[in-house]
Design a protein around this motif. Structure first.
Motif, PDB file in Angstrom:
ATOM      1  N   LEU A 144      59.628  62.363  -4.287  1.00 50.32           N
ATOM      2  CA  LEU A 144      58.631  61.318  -4.533  1.00 50.32           C
ATOM      3  C   LEU A 144      57.285  61.690  -3.914  1.00 50.32           C
ATOM      4  CD1 LEU A 144      60.857  58.156  -3.882  1.00 50.32           C
ATOM      5  CD2 LEU A 144      60.169  59.114  -6.096  1.00 50.32           C
ATOM      6  N   ASP A 145      57.326  62.280  -2.731  1.00 54.05           N
ATOM      7  CA  ASP A 145      56.080  62.701  -2.084  1.00 54.05           C
ATOM      8  C   ASP A 145      55.398  63.817  -2.867  1.00 54.05           C
ATOM      9  OD1 ASP A 145      56.561  60.869  -0.145  1.00 54.05           O
ATOM     10  OD2 ASP A 145      57.116  62.310   1.412  1.00 54.05           O
ATOM     11  N   MET A 146      56.187  64.736  -3.385  1.00 55.43           N
ATOM     12  CA  MET A 146      55.619  65.838  -4.163  1.00 55.43           C
ATOM     13  C   MET A 146      54.961  65.307  -5.426  1.00 55.43           C
ATOM     14  SD  MET A 146      58.858  68.361  -3.452  1.00 55.43           S
ATOM     15  CE  MET A 146      58.762  69.210  -5.007  1.00 55.43           C
ATOM     16  N   GLY A 147      55.586  64.327  -6.057  1.00 59.43           N
ATOM     17  CA  GLY A 147      54.981  63.733  -7.245  1.00 59.43           C
ATOM     18  C   GLY A 147      53.649  63.078  -6.927  1.00 59.43           C
ATOM     19  N   ALA A 148      53.594  62.356  -5.788  1.00 60.43           N
ATOM     20  CA  ALA A 148      52.341  61.718  -5.386  1.00 60.43           C
ATOM     21  C   ALA A 148      51.272  62.746  -5.065  1.00 60.43           C
ATOM     22  CB  ALA A 148      52.594  60.821  -4.174  1.00 60.43           C
ATOM     23  N   THR A 149      51.683  63.858  -4.458  1.00 57.91           N
ATOM     24  CA  THR A 149      50.718  64.917  -4.125  1.00 57.91           C
ATOM     25  C   THR A 149      50.153  65.563  -5.380  1.00 57.91           C
ATOM     26  OG1 THR A 149      51.911  65.365  -2.067  1.00 57.91           O
ATOM     27  CG2 THR A 149      50.401  67.065  -2.849  1.00 57.91           C
ATOM     28  N   LEU A 150      51.010  65.810  -6.356  1.00 56.31           N
ATOM     29  CA  LEU A 150      50.529  66.396  -7.609  1.00 56.31           C
ATOM     30  C   LEU A 150      49.572  65.440  -8.326  1.00 56.31           C
ATOM     31  CD1 LEU A 150      53.777  68.118  -8.940  1.00 56.31           C
ATOM     32  CD2 LEU A 150      51.765  69.184  -7.907  1.00 56.31           C
ATOM     33  N   LYS A 151      49.777  64.138  -8.150  1.00 53.02           N
ATOM     34  CA  LYS A 151      48.846  63.165  -8.723  1.00 53.02           C
ATOM     35  C   LYS A 151      47.458  63.331  -8.122  1.00 53.02           C
ATOM     36  CE  LYS A 151      51.662  59.274 -10.307  1.00 53.02           C
ATOM     37  NZ  LYS A 151      51.971  57.828 -10.108  1.00 53.02           N
ATOM     38  N   THR A 152      47.403  63.573  -6.805  1.00 58.59           N
ATOM     39  CA  THR A 152      46.093  63.758  -6.170  1.00 58.59           C
ATOM     40  C   THR A 152      45.414  65.008  -6.692  1.00 58.59           C
ATOM     41  OG1 THR A 152      46.937  65.048  -4.285  1.00 58.59           O
ATOM     42  CG2 THR A 152      46.972  62.644  -4.077  1.00 58.59           C
ATOM     43  N   LEU A 153      46.206  66.028  -7.010  1.00 61.13           N
ATOM     44  CA  LEU A 153      45.650  67.254  -7.589  1.00 61.13           C
ATOM     45  C   LEU A 153      45.034  66.965  -8.952  1.00 61.13           C
ATOM     46  CD1 LEU A 153      45.288  70.328  -7.991  1.00 61.13           C
ATOM     47  CD2 LEU A 153      47.697  70.426  -8.680  1.00 61.13           C
ATOM     48  N   VAL A 154      45.764  66.280  -9.802  1.00 69.18           N
ATOM     49  CA  VAL A 154      45.273  65.969 -11.139  1.00 69.18           C
ATOM     50  C   VAL A 154      44.042  65.073 -11.068  1.00 69.18           C
ATOM     51  CG1 VAL A 154      45.835  64.815 -13.311  1.00 69.18           C
ATOM     52  CG2 VAL A 154      47.547  66.271 -12.194  1.00 69.18           C
ATOM     53  N   HIS A 155      44.094  64.045 -10.227  1.00 67.80           N
ATOM     54  CA  HIS A 155      42.970  63.113 -10.108  1.00 67.80           C
ATOM     55  C   HIS A 155      41.720  63.798  -9.576  1.00 67.80           C
ATOM     56  CE1 HIS A 155      45.807  59.368  -9.913  1.00 67.80           C
ATOM     57  NE2 HIS A 155      45.676  59.855 -11.132  1.00 67.80           N
ATOM     58  N   ALA A 156      41.903  64.754  -8.675  1.00 68.77           N
ATOM     59  CA  ALA A 156      40.748  65.459  -8.121  1.00 68.77           C
ATOM     60  C   ALA A 156      39.948  66.153  -9.216  1.00 68.77           C
ATOM     61  CB  ALA A 156      41.207  66.475  -7.078  1.00 68.77           C
ATOM     62  N   PHE A 157      40.642  66.746 -10.184  1.00 66.27           N
ATOM     63  CA  PHE A 157      39.945  67.476 -11.244  1.00 66.27           C
ATOM     64  C   PHE A 157      39.489  66.542 -12.360  1.00 66.27           C
ATOM     65  CE2 PHE A 157      41.967  70.901  -8.991  1.00 66.27           C
ATOM     66  CZ  PHE A 157      41.075  71.956  -9.117  1.00 66.27           C
ATOM     67  N   ILE A 158      40.242  65.489 -12.613  1.00 63.66           N
ATOM     68  CA  ILE A 158      39.811  64.531 -13.624  1.00 63.66           C
ATOM     69  C   ILE A 158      38.537  63.811 -13.182  1.00 63.66           C
ATOM     70  CG2 ILE A 158      40.396  62.336 -14.740  1.00 63.66           C
ATOM     71  CD1 ILE A 158      43.261  63.260 -14.928  1.00 63.66           C
TER      72      ILE A 158
END
Length: 355
Positions: free
Chosen positions: A162-176
């Protein structure tokens, strides 16, 4: 430790801590320097000599050194072994644990150290609580997943996922969102990770093996430490546990099991936490309203099937006028230097700007 910025039990304790700070050991930070040599040396030696050690032993060693490295990163965030944040960051930037950029962990953790908002789902980025409104929005199966995550085996097995999924969300949001500081942080992290994987491949060690059998188990071990570390309590200084864990756990987690002491005095070096705790054990028992356990085995026995009630946050009375009383500095000041370290506040502000 800065006068007026740390939650001492008494003036006498403050004087004792300041006296300890003047000792050669604390001023030299030798234990942390030796720790860095052990962690880095052990991690890279386990890869270089994996054929000699055998895959099983080298994997087990890498799991331990990776977990230890994450504990070391926490120490670096809190201003050890140097008083220069950028230099400390340099020591902790290598992505040996794969998933979390140092800057992301640093900003989240410093925001977590605002004790007056500890466990508040709207303010504390590391809380396991959800706001009542958010909890009500979850579907029944999602609530069941949260309940499973809040059991001891569930926290270890699915917590990292679950933490990894949340972290990957921050990656995607950073570029979006075109968040340039966050994008730069991720680009540096991924570049270093690619270089690390390439180096490992040159030594015949599979990067995929690292991700599946080293990184994930190491994250599982960190969940042992963080299991029921905080609770929602009306008194901010009673929200953190003191876990009287055995020596192997204390060494692996750098004494962060004494978590109430750490939140009261976050600038204490890791090798000082146990000493201060033992000196004032009864005082901390009163300070955090008896929130103390005999070791991680107690959590296992109590929550093997039962879920910890850290679902919807029950709410606490917060007095904004007194919030400054619970703001703590993040590093231990050297002898004779008790001025507040403002680098923590600056970093937290950067965190909020970066989203």
């Amino acid at each position: 430790m800065s006068k007026g910025t740390s939650a001492y039990l008494s003036a006498q304790q403050r004087d004792v801590v300041h006296q300890l700070a003047r000792s050669w050991l604390w001023r030299s930070e030798l234990p942390t320097w030796l720790l860095m040599v052990a962690v880095y040396g052990g991690w890279f030696a386990s890869v270089v000599y994996w054929r000699t050690l055998g895959l099983t032993l080298s994997t087990l060693l890498l799991v331990l050194f990776t977990t230890w490295y994450m504990s070391l990163q926490h120490e670096l965030i809190h201003g050890h072994p140097t008083r220069f944040p950028r230099l400390n960051q340099l020591f902790g930037t290598l992505p040996l644990a794969v998933w979390y950029p140092y800057g992301l962990y640093r900003d989240s953790h410093l925001a977590h150290h605002r004790n007056h908002t500890l466990t508040d789902p709207d303010e504390d980025p590391e809380t396991y609580y959800l706001s009542p409104a958010r909890w009500a929005q979850l579907k029944p199966w999602q609530q069941q997943v949260i309940h499973l995550r809040n059991t001891f085996p569930g926290r270890l097995l699915i917590g990292p996922l679950l933490d990894m999924g949340a972290t990957l969300k921050t990656l995607v949001h950073a570029f979006i969102q075109r968040d340039k500081p966050a994008m730069a942080m991720w680009i540096i992290h991924l570049t270093l990770l690619s270089g690390l994987f390439y180096w490992m491949a040159l030594h015949g060690f599979s990067p995929l093996w690292l991700v599946l059998t080293v990184s994930y188990p190491a994250l599982m071990l960190t969940k042992v430490r963080s299991f029921y570390e905080h609770r929602a309590d009306e008194e901010p200084l009673a929200r953190s546990v003191n876990n009287e864990a055995a020596l192997p756990w204390r060494l692996l987690f750098l004494n962060l099991n004494y978590h109430s002491v750490h939140h009261d005095l976050p600038g204490l070096p890791w090798y000082g936490l146990r000493k201060v705790y033992l000196l004032y054990r009864d005082g901390y028992h009163q300070r955090n309203h008896g929130f103390r356990v005999a070791g991680y085995g107690e959590w296992i026995s109590r929550f093997w099937r039962k879920s910890v009630e850290v679902n919807a946050h029950p709410g606490t009375q917060k007095d904004a006028q007194d919030a400054h009383s619970f703001v703590t500095d993040v590093r231990h000041q050297s002898s004779g230097d008790y001025r507040p370290d403002l680098s923590a506040n600056d970093a937290v502000a950067t965190t909020r700007r970066a989203g």
